[in-house]
Write a protein that holds these residues in place. Structure first.
Motif, PDB file in Angstrom:
ATOM      1  N   UNK A   4       0.831  -1.207   0.000  1.00  0.00           N
ATOM      2  CA  UNK A   4       0.000   0.000   0.000  1.00  0.00           C
ATOM      3  C   UNK A   4       0.863   1.255   0.000  1.00  0.00           C
ATOM      4  N   UNK A   5       1.955   1.240   0.713  1.00  0.00           N
ATOM      5  CA  UNK A   5       2.842   2.408   0.747  1.00  0.00           C
ATOM      6  C   UNK A   5       3.521   2.627  -0.603  1.00  0.00           C
ATOM      7  N   UNK A   6       4.004   1.543  -1.235  1.00  0.00           N
ATOM      8  CA  UNK A   6       4.753   1.689  -2.482  1.00  0.00           C
ATOM      9  C   UNK A   6       3.853   1.981  -3.677  1.00  0.00           C
ATOM     10  N   UNK A   7       2.744   1.298  -3.770  1.00  0.00           N
ATOM     11  CA  UNK A   7       1.904   1.429  -4.960  1.00  0.00           C
ATOM     12  C   UNK A   7       0.932   2.600  -4.877  1.00  0.00           C
ATOM     13  N   UNK A   8       0.376   2.825  -3.716  1.00  0.00           N
ATOM     14  CA  UNK A   8      -0.678   3.825  -3.593  1.00  0.00           C
ATOM     15  C   UNK A   8      -0.285   5.017  -2.725  1.00  0.00           C
ATOM     16  N   UNK A   9       0.992   5.071  -2.334  1.00  0.00           N
ATOM     17  CA  UNK A   9       1.538   6.179  -1.544  1.00  0.00           C
ATOM     18  C   UNK A   9       0.720   6.461  -0.289  1.00  0.00           C
ATOM     19  N   UNK A  10       0.247   5.422   0.357  1.00  0.00           N
ATOM     20  CA  UNK A  10      -0.497   5.576   1.601  1.00  0.00           C
ATOM     21  C   UNK A  10       0.477   5.765   2.748  1.00  0.00           C
ATOM     22  N   UNK A  11      -0.018   6.419   3.812  1.00  0.00           N
ATOM     23  CA  UNK A  11       0.835   6.671   4.965  1.00  0.00           C
ATOM     24  C   UNK A  11      -0.012   6.686   6.217  1.00  0.00           C
ATOM     25  N   UNK A  12       0.691   6.599   7.330  1.00  0.00           N
ATOM     26  CA  UNK A  12       0.004   6.721   8.611  1.00  0.00           C
ATOM     27  C   UNK A  12      -0.185   8.206   8.898  1.00  0.00           C
ATOM     28  N   UNK A  13      -1.043   8.528   9.864  1.00  0.00           N
ATOM     29  CA  UNK A  13      -1.365   9.938  10.151  1.00  0.00           C
ATOM     30  C   UNK A  13      -0.148  10.730  10.608  1.00  0.00           C
ATOM     31  N   UNK A  14       0.767  10.131  11.332  1.00  0.00           N
ATOM     32  CA  UNK A  14       1.898  10.876  11.889  1.00  0.00           C
ATOM     33  C   UNK A  14       3.153  10.770  11.018  1.00  0.00           C
ATOM     34  N   UNK A  15       3.032  10.384   9.759  1.00  0.00           N
ATOM     35  CA  UNK A  15       4.200  10.210   8.892  1.00  0.00           C
ATOM     36  C   UNK A  15       4.192  11.235   7.760  1.00  0.00           C
ATOM     37  N   UNK A  16       5.378  11.524   7.275  1.00  0.00           N
ATOM     38  CA  UNK A  16       5.540  12.314   6.061  1.00  0.00           C
ATOM     39  C   UNK A  16       6.097  11.398   4.983  1.00  0.00           C
ATOM     40  N   UNK A  17       5.608  11.554   3.766  1.00  0.00           N
ATOM     41  CA  UNK A  17       6.044  10.706   2.664  1.00  0.00           C
ATOM     42  C   UNK A  17       6.787  11.567   1.655  1.00  0.00           C
ATOM     43  N   UNK A  18       7.969  11.111   1.278  1.00  0.00           N
ATOM     44  CA  UNK A  18       8.757  11.778   0.251  1.00  0.00           C
ATOM     45  C   UNK A  18       8.897  10.821  -0.929  1.00  0.00           C
ATOM     46  N   UNK A  19       8.500  11.295  -2.093  1.00  0.00           N
ATOM     47  CA  UNK A  19       8.586  10.474  -3.291  1.00  0.00           C
ATOM     48  C   UNK A  19       9.792  10.935  -4.090  1.00  0.00           C
ATOM     49  N   UNK A  20      10.698  10.009  -4.355  1.00  0.00           N
ATOM     50  CA  UNK A  20      11.891  10.304  -5.132  1.00  0.00           C
ATOM     51  C   UNK A  20      11.686   9.721  -6.525  1.00  0.00           C
TER      52      UNK A  20
END
Length: 108
Positions: A84-100
């Motif tokens: 879910x994180x890799x394909x759909x860029x989902x995250x938990x509420x307290x996280x920041x996601x950086x896409x490279x």
């Protein structure tokens, strides 16, 4: 020497006068060149068959891999979260996601 050549020519002429020989030659020429199943068509059918077999093998391999991935996702929660994180860029509420994103090299 000329007598031998003369005899060979007479045999050759007699062969071409033979109606069975002419019919056989005409049949072979027709089957090789003009029939709907001529040699060229047979070669094309053969290459299409090989291509279809390669595609079949590829899709069987991909189907096997997809079934394995599905089994992993339904039985392993860690793998489901990673998917879910890799394909759909989902995250938990307290996280920041950086896409490279890597740039593709320019083709020459």
């Amino acid at each position: 020497m000329s007598k031998i050549v003369n005899i060979d020519m007479k045999r050759l002429i007699d062969l071409f006068k033979n109606k069975f020989f002419l019919v056989t030659v005409a049949f072979v020429v027709w089957m090789v060149a003009f029939d709907k199943n001529d040699l060229h068509s047979q070669y094309q059918y053969y290459t299409e068959l090989r291509k279809a077999e390669k595609e079949r093998d590829f899709y069987l391999k991909e189907t096997t891999q997809a079934r394995k991935d599905l089994d992993d996702l339904t039985t392993n929660p860690e793998k489901l979260e990673r998917f879910a994180r890799e394909k759909y860029l989902m995250k938990k509420d307290n996280e920041d996601v950086f896409v490279v994103v890597r740039e593709k090299k320019a083709e020459k």
